[in-house]
Design an enzyme around this catalytic site. Sequence first.
Site, PDB file in Angstrom:
ATOM      1  N   LYS A  76       0.849  -1.191   0.000  1.00  0.00           N
ATOM      2  CA  LYS A  76       0.000   0.000   0.000  1.00  0.00           C
ATOM      3  C   LYS A  76       0.892   1.250   0.000  1.00  0.00           C
ATOM      4  CE  LYS A  76      -3.629   2.077   2.956  1.00  0.00           C
ATOM      5  NZ  LYS A  76      -4.329   1.944   4.262  1.00  0.00           N
ATOM      6  N   SER A 154      -9.163   2.334   3.654  1.00  0.00           N
ATOM      7  CA  SER A 154      -8.228   2.959   2.756  1.00  0.00           C
ATOM      8  C   SER A 154      -7.311   1.987   2.033  1.00  0.00           C
ATOM      9  CB  SER A 154      -7.370   3.957   3.547  1.00  0.00           C
ATOM     10  OG  SER A 154      -6.590   3.288   4.517  1.00  0.00           O
ATOM     11  N   SER A 178      -9.655   0.238   7.882  1.00  0.00           N
ATOM     12  CA  SER A 178      -9.067   0.255   6.534  1.00  0.00           C
ATOM     13  C   SER A 178      -8.498  -1.069   6.059  1.00  0.00           C
ATOM     14  CB  SER A 178      -7.981   1.335   6.454  1.00  0.00           C
ATOM     15  OG  SER A 178      -8.569   2.613   6.444  1.00  0.00           O
TER      16      SER A 178
END
Lengths: 491, 491
Positions: A76, A154, A178
Amino acid sequence: MPDDLSMLDATAQADLVRTGGATPLELVDAAINRIEKVNDELNAVIHPLFEKARATATGATATSDTPFHGVPIVLKDHDGSSAGDPLHHGNKLLKELGHVADEDSYLIAKLRAAGFIPVGKTNTPEFGLMTTTEPEAYGPTRNPWNTNHSTGGSSGGSAAAVASGMVPVGHAGDGGGSIRIPASECGLFGLKPSRGRVSLGPEAGEAWVGLVQRHVITRSVRDSAAVLDALCGPMSGDPYFAPPPARPFLDEVGADPGRLRIGIRTNAPAAMAVTDDECVAAAEDAARLLESLGHHVEIASPPALDETDLVDFFVAVMMTDVVREVEEVGRIAGREVGPDDFEALTWTYYEMGKTYTSIQHLEAIDAAHAWTRRVASWFTPAAGTGGGGQFDLLLTPTLAEPPPEIGDLVGTTEDPLRGMARATVFAAYTAPFNVTGQPAMSVPLYWEASRDLPIGVQLVADHTREDLLLRVAAQLEAARPWADRRAPVHA
Amino acid sequence: MPTHPASDPLAALDATAQADLVRSGAASPLELIDAAITRIEAVDGELNAVVLRRFEQARAEAASDDLPAGPFRGVPFLTKDLACPTAGEPQTDGMGATKAAGWIATETSHLAARFVRAGLVNLGRTNSPELGLVPTTEPVAWGPTHNPWDPALTPGGSSGGSAAAVAAGLVPFAHASDGGGSIRIPASACGLVGLKTSRGRISVGPSRGELSSFLSVQFAVTRSVRDAAALLDVAAGREPGDPVVAPAPSAPYRDLTTHAPDALRVGLMTRAPGDTSPIHPECVTAAERAATLLEGLGHHVEVAHPDAYDDPDRAAMFATLWGVDAAVKVTTWGNLLGRSLTEADVEAATWIMASAGRDVLATTYVDAVSRMQVWARAMADWWEPAPRGDGFDLLLTPTLAEPPVRLGTFTGTADDPFAGILRAGPFTPYTPSFNLTGQPAISLPVHQSAAGLPIGVHVVAAYGHDDLLLAVAAQLEQVAPWADRRPRIHA
């Protein structure tokens, strides 16, 4: 080498390497091919690391005793840095500057040490602030189950990459949901570990006053357990850490959890959201499955969950963090930054954060700590510790609504907080357990009948009891496997 | 049994010995409590250590069949008049405002409950400077506590009331707390054992999760090392919802303390961190004497310390957190008392510190916490095994830069109320850094100055290794015993 590596989890891919069925380079090349095949449609991988990955794989020994030798992974673009790679946190100015990180976060170094080879970095909303993955800087990531829908956020880029079969494992972080939200929306397994389980060093001791934990999103439970074994353990100077497990987490996969007492709740804490019928159905369906496995399920949850919606607390924590993020971007840019350099919501937080005092901040933390104790006292405490709770697990829908459409959660310049208000609905069930620091997971057991969109269920255990969650997750996975479910957009 | 105040043999017994008397039937709990009351009444007029008394309740508890059968059944105890509340009992935190209001605590802390369950009988509350903010014990509300070794001198602070009471033989040990050195400083000044425990070792619940941004820990000052170990077994342990939990020891502390540790690598430092102020020769001598003793025990001592200990930013970080904490405490007490506290309600120095803290933005505060956590990693590396770290087991320094100074030294003038506070920094250059890092640290009374004043040495271990400090302390106690030393004022 099997034709369809995309359906193999990381453990199976590592076994192929171990047994000579594939080389690291073959696994990496195959992953790159899969990314090239479907990423245009999904926009999950925003920084390909193909050449670097090939070089690493080429230089790798044929086998090694690391658990995931040669297995491709995505990282990520937030919640940790990888040396020499872009690190933009979904921010357009950092993108424009081509900012590159100069060191590995501990967990990235540990992923490498476990044998993983990063093949790309994945999309994130700006600074991980939203429960969808639609940054202005890089555009929306689309859900492999239906590209009109959000992946959640996220960690939506990582979730889309795993759900579409690009890679078996995606690095992720969870400050309000997330990991669990995108796992739920993309039909994957997402475990948020206990506070202090995975070090946030060396760049930080904690993030969002301890709300953020890092781990991965996976398809299989065993992958999540084995990666957690690789990532857990204190690092020098951690401000605190979770007491180590009695045995490896991987040993919990297949272990008998015994007969557990589980409370189910299908209305959102503190009436933060109206829970969609499909989400209620998913949790009730999981309850029946758990009962069929011998567990006792009853309608119950910590009463303290209804005391506060936590919205003010999260906004306070996030706006305080945003001020520091904005200032850090300014330092990197070497110039004054302004509203044009950030999304409207981020800049609004920045402006709000600049007036928030430390007294308000610490009063909010004190209140959160006191509230945490009231939630925690509902759970059966770990052996040898105090407290008189009676429940082993809490079961809820992961989300109050099915995956929303792209654009549904995005604010406007005129009303930057509109998106936030919608985004809050999607953290109603998940965010409380960032405040308490308890481990929680989203398990993919249910798909909407009409649109075939995945709906996850969340299970929460007492602090440090990932062992219990993984035992139950493996039991559920065996009882109702999801490994063969293939999203319409699949490499 | 003899309880004549001038020659009370019980005054010389540590808590373990007093508990043994009860266990063997040689003394009843009431006899121990009555003797302690007699001692307090005989000498506290000279000390002013015990400011809130609960003698009749204590006698009733000692005489009751309900007195818990814990390890310290019937042993007299005192609690510092700061934090550690017991519901229904008066507490002032050293403030005139709370004293005037007759504040009665509304909840019982986990720690106070643990003391009760251990069978301890609390005789009252010991003096603390206002809100525990300074390293002496001279609140305007209650007047100064005098050092039993020389009543013209400070007992140190902020746990100076407890330290004076224990040193004078009123009780064998007493509750204390340490946010910047407040256990270690008075232990040094009064010739006692003062262990500052690891962050998260002792719960500060139920209403609080942290105290002073995790800087402050709760525990006690004792005369014997075995008392410290056995009391830590009582005090330590997770309570529901604790935000931070220190790793549990491998065995009870009282057992670990009896095992001599393997040869340890010890770094000795006798100049001030950052070399910012002079260290009194007697304090240098104390640390060097301890070094010689440790070498005689087979440990390896070399002149060394963590580079990060010299970082000037440590003082700035501490000052930011300390000022904010003062502001939060003043605000919190205002909320509890139902009115905003004004300049007239608190001491001048308190108001100055709180005013500075009140203006600190949340983002500035979080930035200081973040810097602290990154700096703590650099500190911790020194204790990490080589090659990752420097491979030291213990840091040895003087506890204080000076022998105990005169009462009034840290009191400001009408013109410059902050002058006294500025004097506190050079007095305590060693202790606050380990409140920032969360490491355990202990002050041990291994030395006396030529004038006969106690001079403590400060030993610091890696996070979580409270057991190692206690084991080394027990070794030093054996080769350089201090149990027979008597201060001028003694019961």
